[in-house]
Design a protein around this motif. Structure first.
Motif, PDB file in Angstrom:
ATOM      1  N   MET A  15       0.934  -1.126   0.138  1.00 53.16           N
ATOM      2  CA  MET A  15      -0.115  -0.166  -0.038  1.00 53.16           C
ATOM      3  C   MET A  15       0.692   1.254   0.102  1.00 53.16           C
ATOM      4  N   ILE A  16       2.095   1.143   0.669  1.00 56.73           N
ATOM      5  CA  ILE A  16       2.780   2.353   0.618  1.00 56.73           C
ATOM      6  C   ILE A  16       3.466   2.791  -0.539  1.00 56.73           C
ATOM      7  N   ALA A  17       3.728   1.356  -1.241  1.00 54.43           N
ATOM      8  CA  ALA A  17       4.236   1.566  -2.624  1.00 54.43           C
ATOM      9  C   ALA A  17       3.493   2.360  -3.632  1.00 54.43           C
ATOM     10  N   GLU A  18       2.116   1.987  -3.398  1.00 55.88           N
ATOM     11  CA  GLU A  18       1.010   2.302  -4.551  1.00 55.88           C
ATOM     12  C   GLU A  18       0.917   3.705  -4.216  1.00 55.88           C
ATOM     13  N   MET A  19       1.046   4.510  -2.554  1.00 52.72           N
ATOM     14  CA  MET A  19       0.832   5.770  -2.471  1.00 52.72           C
ATOM     15  C   MET A  19       2.092   6.452  -2.771  1.00 52.72           C
ATOM     16  N   SER A  20       3.253   5.940  -2.987  1.00 53.02           N
ATOM     17  CA  SER A  20       4.498   6.767  -3.113  1.00 53.02           C
ATOM     18  C   SER A  20       4.938   7.126  -4.710  1.00 53.02           C
ATOM     19  N   THR A  21       5.541   8.122  -4.749  1.00 56.12           N
ATOM     20  CA  THR A  21       6.536   8.347  -5.845  1.00 56.12           C
ATOM     21  C   THR A  21       7.906   7.916  -5.340  1.00 56.12           C
ATOM     22  N   GLN A  22       9.019   8.091  -6.300  1.00 55.31           N
ATOM     23  CA  GLN A  22      10.293   7.809  -5.737  1.00 55.31           C
ATOM     24  C   GLN A  22      10.529   8.939  -4.729  1.00 55.31           C
ATOM     25  N   ALA A  23      10.351   9.935  -5.030  1.00 49.81           N
ATOM     26  CA  ALA A  23      10.812  11.005  -4.043  1.00 49.81           C
ATOM     27  C   ALA A  23      10.241  10.854  -2.739  1.00 49.81           C
ATOM     28  N   ALA A  24       8.837  10.685  -2.889  1.00 49.86           N
ATOM     29  CA  ALA A  24       7.933  10.486  -1.612  1.00 49.86           C
ATOM     30  C   ALA A  24       8.468   9.257  -0.656  1.00 49.86           C
ATOM     31  N   PHE A  25       8.624   8.227  -1.322  1.00 52.88           N
ATOM     32  CA  PHE A  25       9.351   6.995  -0.776  1.00 52.88           C
ATOM     33  C   PHE A  25      10.590   7.458  -0.043  1.00 52.88           C
ATOM     34  N   SER A  26      11.313   7.830  -0.605  1.00 49.54           N
ATOM     35  CA  SER A  26      12.677   8.240  -0.492  1.00 49.54           C
ATOM     36  C   SER A  26      12.637   9.169   0.773  1.00 49.54           C
ATOM     37  N   SER A  27      11.819  10.368   0.984  1.00 52.34           N
ATOM     38  CA  SER A  27      11.568  11.068   2.113  1.00 52.34           C
ATOM     39  C   SER A  27      11.156  10.172   3.414  1.00 52.34           C
ATOM     40  N   LEU A  28      10.124   9.436   2.968  1.00 53.95           N
ATOM     41  CA  LEU A  28       9.658   8.505   4.150  1.00 53.95           C
ATOM     42  C   LEU A  28      10.828   7.549   4.930  1.00 53.95           C
ATOM     43  N   ILE A  29      11.521   7.117   4.232  1.00 55.15           N
ATOM     44  CA  ILE A  29      12.391   6.267   4.749  1.00 55.15           C
ATOM     45  C   ILE A  29      13.523   6.728   5.225  1.00 55.15           C
ATOM     46  N   LEU A  30      13.863   8.133   4.738  1.00 58.40           N
ATOM     47  CA  LEU A  30      14.886   8.898   5.384  1.00 58.40           C
ATOM     48  C   LEU A  30      14.484   9.414   6.645  1.00 58.40           C
ATOM     49  N   GLY A  31      13.123   9.772   6.698  1.00 63.55           N
ATOM     50  CA  GLY A  31      12.702  10.305   7.937  1.00 63.55           C
ATOM     51  C   GLY A  31      12.597   9.214   9.039  1.00 63.55           C
ATOM     52  N   TRP A  32      12.512   8.083   8.668  1.00 60.59           N
ATOM     53  CA  TRP A  32      12.518   6.985   9.631  1.00 60.59           C
ATOM     54  C   TRP A  32      14.063   6.504   9.748  1.00 60.59           C
ATOM     55  N   GLY A  33      14.840   6.938   9.028  1.00 61.32           N
ATOM     56  CA  GLY A  33      16.220   6.434   9.315  1.00 61.32           C
ATOM     57  C   GLY A  33      16.548   5.199   8.705  1.00 61.32           C
ATOM     58  N   VAL A  34      15.792   4.506   7.685  1.00 68.55           N
ATOM     59  CA  VAL A  34      16.021   3.111   7.602  1.00 68.55           C
ATOM     60  C   VAL A  34      16.363   3.034   5.671  1.00 68.55           C
ATOM     61  N   GLU A  35      16.850   4.130   5.333  1.00 70.25           N
ATOM     62  CA  GLU A  35      17.120   4.093   3.869  1.00 70.25           C
ATOM     63  C   GLU A  35      18.032   3.271   3.263  1.00 70.25           C
ATOM     64  N   GLU A  36      19.297   2.901   4.395  1.00 69.70           N
ATOM     65  CA  GLU A  36      20.109   2.053   4.177  1.00 69.70           C
ATOM     66  C   GLU A  36      19.871   0.726   3.693  1.00 69.70           C
TER      67      GLU A  36
END
Length: 294
Positions: A15-36
């Motif tokens: 569902m998160i993938a459906e909701m997100s563009t590349q930029a939005a998903f990157s911002s989300l995981i950067l905010g959560w600190g799990v981008e790596e």
């Protein structure tokens, strides 16, 4: 810690993938600190990596959200529940699995009216402008003992395996599968078959003739020949039918439309599933103790 099941987390990731563009998903995981931990590639691929990480022991880490800090799994589920109507319509099967998974985890989604975080007042008065928001709520208080339905499923499956109740376990698996797919009537049918098969096999273990009717097997479980297994003092069964009988009443609740599975919806099906899991766990625990004591 929010210990959501695999189906819930997978649906949340999709569902998160459906909701997100590349930029939005990157911002989300950067905010959560799990981008790596999310690799590269499409949003769907990164979302799968996020789910894998969340399911690991490291998924218990606390991350910041608009509702305060919480563990990553809870953050993912809460974010997924903010999906727009369009996102839900694009992925109806995913949304259905998310809601069904949450029911099995003991949660439900409730629509509430809350003050608009963007501010503003009503056009009719000076009261804060209100908006609708989907909120994740526990169906029962977290500290109520024996109320974890997913834990109940695991224990029931383990006890079914231990005592070789393979047919009953098959019915339970089919009930779970149909429930997760939103096939409410089919799930109801399998729930009833599971309940019937379980009581039949317990009666037969204690010496009841397999050829007699299901009702006769219930009577046998309330007779001294079986212990009795069903306890009169708990009003589980009364041979004279003069008092309320839980086992009979529950069977009637599973058959509101006669022998046909009948019409049902998500809430009704979830209720049937949950009450049967709790009941089956009690009876299987009792059976297990009786067998060990022989």
């Amino acid at each position: 810690m929010s210990n959501f099941n695999s189906m819930t987390l997978m649906a949340a990731g999709e569902m998160i993938a459906e909701m997100s563009t590349q930029a939005a998903f990157s911002s989300l995981i950067l905010g959560w600190g799990v981008e790596e931990f999310c690799g590269s590639g499409s949003v769907a691929s990164k979302a799968n990596d996020l789910v894998r990480f969340a399911k690991s022991s490291m998924g218990q880490r606390s991350v910041p959200t608009v509702n305060g800090n919480c563990d990553l799994r809870r953050a993912m589920v809460e974010h997924a529940t903010t999906a727009s109507d369009r996102d839900k319509q694009n992925k109806p099967d995913v949304w259905l699995r998310l809601v069904a998974g949450l029911k099995m985890d003991g949660f439900e989604l409730v629509e509430e009216r809350v003050p608009d975080p963007m501010g503003g007042t009503s056009i009719f008065d000076d009261a804060p402008r209100m908006i609708k928001k989907i909120v994740l709520r526990r169906m029962l208080p977290e500290d109520v003992p024996e109320a974890d339905f997913r834990e109940a499923t695991s224990e029931v499956e383990a006890l079914l395996d231990r005592h070789g109740f393979n047919v009953a376990k098959g019915h339970l698996a089919q009930a779970t599968q149909n429930f997760s797919q939103g096939n409410w009537s089919s799930a109801n049918a399998m729930i009833r078959d599971f309940y019937q098969e379980l009581l039949d096999k317990i009666a037969e273990y204690f010496g009841c003739d397999p050829k007699v009717s299901d009702d006769a097997k219930r009577q046998y479980l309330a007779d001294t020949k079986s212990g009795p297994f069903l306890l009169h003092e708990y009003n589980e069964w009364e041979n004279d039918r003069g008092k309320p009988a839980y086992v009979l009443g529950l069977w009637a609740r599973l058959h509101p439309h006669g022998s046909h599975p009948g019409l049902s919806d998500e809430e009704d099906c979830a209720f049937r599933f949950q009450i049967i899991l709790i009941t089956a766990r009690i009876f299987l625990r009792r059976f297990d103790k009786r067998v060990k004591g022989q």
